[in-house]
Motif scaffolding. Sequence first.
Motif, PDB file in Angstrom:
ATOM      1  N   LYS A 179      49.355  67.277  -2.378  1.00 19.74           N
ATOM      2  CA  LYS A 179      50.285  66.940  -3.469  1.00 19.74           C
ATOM      3  C   LYS A 179      51.394  66.016  -2.958  1.00 19.74           C
ATOM      4  O   LYS A 179      51.735  65.040  -3.637  1.00 19.74           O
ATOM      5  CB  LYS A 179      50.874  68.237  -4.054  1.00 19.74           C
ATOM      6  CG  LYS A 179      51.736  68.023  -5.275  1.00 19.74           C
ATOM      7  CD  LYS A 179      50.915  67.633  -6.496  1.00 19.74           C
ATOM      8  CE  LYS A 179      51.826  67.206  -7.641  1.00 19.74           C
ATOM      9  NZ  LYS A 179      51.077  66.645  -8.765  1.00 19.74           N
ATOM     10  N   ILE A 180      51.949  66.264  -1.781  1.00 19.89           N
ATOM     11  CA  ILE A 180      53.036  65.374  -1.325  1.00 19.89           C
ATOM     12  C   ILE A 180      52.494  63.992  -0.982  1.00 19.89           C
ATOM     13  O   ILE A 180      53.216  63.004  -1.051  1.00 19.89           O
ATOM     14  CB  ILE A 180      53.891  65.939  -0.157  1.00 19.89           C
ATOM     15  CG1 ILE A 180      53.075  66.106   1.116  1.00 19.89           C
ATOM     16  CG2 ILE A 180      54.599  67.227  -0.553  1.00 19.89           C
ATOM     17  CD1 ILE A 180      53.931  66.437   2.352  1.00 19.89           C
TER      18      ILE A 180
ATOM     19  N   GLU B 250      50.705  62.268  -2.787  1.00 18.01           N
ATOM     20  CA  GLU B 250      50.762  61.435  -4.000  1.00 18.01           C
ATOM     21  C   GLU B 250      52.091  60.687  -4.084  1.00 18.01           C
ATOM     22  O   GLU B 250      52.229  59.754  -4.869  1.00 18.01           O
ATOM     23  CB  GLU B 250      50.637  62.317  -5.255  1.00 18.01           C
ATOM     24  CG  GLU B 250      49.271  62.964  -5.416  1.00 18.01           C
ATOM     25  CD  GLU B 250      49.245  63.962  -6.584  1.00 18.01           C
ATOM     26  OE1 GLU B 250      50.227  64.041  -7.357  1.00 18.01           O
ATOM     27  OE2 GLU B 250      48.236  64.671  -6.711  1.00 18.01           O
ATOM     28  N   SER B 251      53.071  61.108  -3.297  1.00 21.28           N
ATOM     29  CA  SER B 251      54.406  60.504  -3.389  1.00 21.28           C
ATOM     30  C   SER B 251      54.459  59.168  -2.664  1.00 21.28           C
ATOM     31  O   SER B 251      53.980  59.054  -1.532  1.00 21.28           O
ATOM     32  CB  SER B 251      55.437  61.453  -2.770  1.00 21.28           C
ATOM     33  OG  SER B 251      56.683  60.795  -2.661  1.00 21.28           O
TER      34      SER B 251
ATOM     35  N   ASP C  59      56.901  58.101  -1.238  1.00 22.52           N
ATOM     36  CA  ASP C  59      57.793  58.297  -0.083  1.00 22.52           C
ATOM     37  C   ASP C  59      57.087  58.983   1.077  1.00 22.52           C
ATOM     38  O   ASP C  59      57.725  59.285   2.089  1.00 22.52           O
ATOM     39  CB  ASP C  59      58.958  59.245  -0.460  1.00 22.52           C
ATOM     40  CG  ASP C  59      59.812  58.708  -1.578  1.00 22.52           C
ATOM     41  OD1 ASP C  59      59.664  57.522  -1.904  1.00 22.52           O
ATOM     42  OD2 ASP C  59      60.618  59.487  -2.130  1.00 22.52           O
ATOM     43  N   CYS C  60      55.796  59.291   0.949  1.00 16.43           N
ATOM     44  CA  CYS C  60      55.233  60.288   1.852  1.00 16.43           C
ATOM     45  C   CYS C  60      55.190  59.913   3.331  1.00 16.43           C
ATOM     46  O   CYS C  60      55.616  60.674   4.174  1.00 16.43           O
ATOM     47  CB  CYS C  60      53.856  60.735   1.392  1.00 16.43           C
ATOM     48  SG  CYS C  60      53.360  62.190   2.299  1.00 16.43           S
TER      49      CYS C  60
ATOM     50  N   ASP D  26      56.793  64.256  -8.681  1.00 18.34           N
ATOM     51  CA  ASP D  26      56.777  63.971  -7.249  1.00 18.34           C
ATOM     52  C   ASP D  26      57.262  65.207  -6.476  1.00 18.34           C
ATOM     53  O   ASP D  26      58.465  65.468  -6.384  1.00 18.34           O
ATOM     54  CB  ASP D  26      57.686  62.756  -6.992  1.00 18.34           C
ATOM     55  CG  ASP D  26      57.567  62.248  -5.571  1.00 18.34           C
ATOM     56  OD1 ASP D  26      57.457  63.074  -4.641  1.00 18.34           O
ATOM     57  OD2 ASP D  26      57.602  61.012  -5.390  1.00 18.34           O
TER      58      ASP D  26
ATOM     59  N   ARG E 147      59.672  64.497  -3.456  1.00 24.73           N
ATOM     60  CA  ARG E 147      61.057  64.208  -3.861  1.00 24.73           C
ATOM     61  C   ARG E 147      61.748  65.482  -4.344  1.00 24.73           C
ATOM     62  O   ARG E 147      62.923  65.700  -4.063  1.00 24.73           O
ATOM     63  CB  ARG E 147      61.086  63.152  -4.973  1.00 24.73           C
ATOM     64  CG  ARG E 147      60.830  61.769  -4.414  1.00 24.73           C
ATOM     65  CD  ARG E 147      60.984  60.671  -5.462  1.00 24.73           C
ATOM     66  NE  ARG E 147      60.556  59.411  -4.861  1.00 24.73           N
ATOM     67  CZ  ARG E 147      60.327  58.289  -5.532  1.00 24.73           C
ATOM     68  NH1 ARG E 147      60.471  58.267  -6.852  1.00 24.73           N
ATOM     69  NH2 ARG E 147      59.940  57.206  -4.902  1.00 24.73           N
TER      70      ARG E 147
END
Length: 434
Positions: free
Chosen positions: A24-25, A27-28, A30-31, A311, A314
Motif C-alpha cells: 500500500k505505501i 502506491e505513494s 513519496d515512497c 495515500d 502520507r
Amino acid sequence: MGARRILGRLVSGGGGREHAIIRKIKESPDCGTVYCAPGNGGIASDAICVPEVKATDIEGAVKLAQEKKVDFVIVAPDDPLVAGMVDAMERAGIPAFGPNKAAAIIEGSKAFSKDLMKKYGIPTAKYEIFTQADPAIAYVRAQNEYPTVIKADGLALGKGVIIAKDEAEAITAITDMLEGNKFGASGSRIVIEQYLSGPEVSVLALTDGNIMRPLVSAMDHKRALDGDEGLNTGGMGTIAPNPAFTEEVAEKAMQRIFLPTMQAMNKEGRTFRGCLFFGLMVVAGEPYVIEYNCRFGDPEAQVVLPLLEGDLLRAMVATAKGELASVPLGRKAGSAACVVMASGGYPVAYESGKEISGLDAQGQAKGATVYHAGTKQLDGRFYTAGGRVLGVTNRGSDLNDALDQAYAAVKSISFEKAHYRHDIGRKAGGKYGH
Ligand code: AMP
Ligand code: GLY
C-alpha cells in the motif's frame, strides 16, 4: 546542487500484515526505497529485506535505519512497539509511525486497558485483576457464572485468553497462569472478566491524538477449523466490511469508545499516535471493547488496506507529526476477503520448507493478491517458513465476488499439508462453507 537523495523507508516486521502495508505505501509517489526487517520471501519482491534484523531487535533496527539513511520507519508488530522501538527511533532523530512505549501499554497490559476503560466509562466486560491464585479462585466461585474469561495480563502471542466453561476449568487456568508460570511474566497478573456474546468486529483506526479516523470494519476468523472449531490462531482469514458494524453501531462506537479512548490516553499523558485496533463485540446492538491492540491487525490489514482510498504513507507521516487531519482518506467500494493458507498442524506443531507451487516469480497468483506471511525464496522458488504461510486476498464488487476470486486463487496454489478454512465470510453472509 547535489543530486536529490532517494527517500528510504523501513518497515519492521515480516508477516502478511507487513506485506500489505508495504504494497500500500508503494502506491505513494513519496515512497522511495523500502527496506523490511526481517521481511520474508514474498516481501523480497517488493522491498529490500534484511533477515538478520529481527522485528524485536531495537538496536539493530536503529542501526539499520541510520546506515541506510532511512527517513521514516513503520513499526508494525506489537512486541517492538510495547518494548519501545518508536522511542528509540525518535531518540536517534528518525521519525516513526506507531505509538511510543507509554501508549503501546494499551495492548501491552490488559490490566492497564481494563482500568483505563473503567476510569473513563468506556463499555467493556465487568472484571477484576488478580496476582494471587486464592483470591482469584474465591472470586470465580463467588461469581459462579460460566463461561468466565481468564486473561494473562501481558502479550502472549494471542494465546493468553481462556474461556472457562466451568469452575474446574477456571481453577486450572488461574493456577496455570499464577502458579504454573504458563505464560511467564505475561501471566503473573491476570484479568478475570464476564463472558460476553455477540458478533465480533475489528476496527483499525488511525489516530494522532487529535482526530480518530476509523478505517473500514473487518471480521477475523480466529479458530483453526471450519465452523469456528479448533484452537485459537493468529487469524485464519478476514473479510471487510463487517456487516455487524452497521452505521448505528459505528456511531455509538465513535461516541462511546473511539473518541473517549483517544481523550483518555491524552489525559493520562500517553497520547496514542499510530493505528489503534479496537476488538469489539456487539451485544444486543451495543458495542463493547474486548481488547485494544496498538497496531494494524494481522490478517485485518490484508483486507482493510486494499479498500483504503488515499495515500497511506502520507497519512502515516502526518500521524507521527500530529497532522493526520491534513491527509484525505476514503474508502473504495465493494468488499475484500483474505483466505490464509497455513502449514498443516498450525497453530501447534508444523513442518516448514515445503515447496509452494502455483506462484509466479514475484510470489503472486493469477487473479489475486498474495500477501506472504511465512515464506522463503531460494533460486526463484518459494518455500513455506512459518505457521501462517500466505494470505490470498481479493477485492470484489461484493463479498461473494471477493470470496470467489480469493478461493479460486487458493485452489491454484499448493504445498504439502496446506491447510485453510473453507468458510471464510460465512458469518457475514458469504456463500462458502455451506
Ligand atoms: P483477545 O486475545 O483478547 O482478542 O481474546 C481472544 C478471543 O477471546 C476474542 O476474540 C473473543 O472471541 C474471546 N473473548 C475475549 N474476551 C471475551 C469476553 N469477555 N467474552 C467473550 N469472549 C471473549
Ligand atoms: N487478527 C487479530 C490480531 O491481529 O491481533
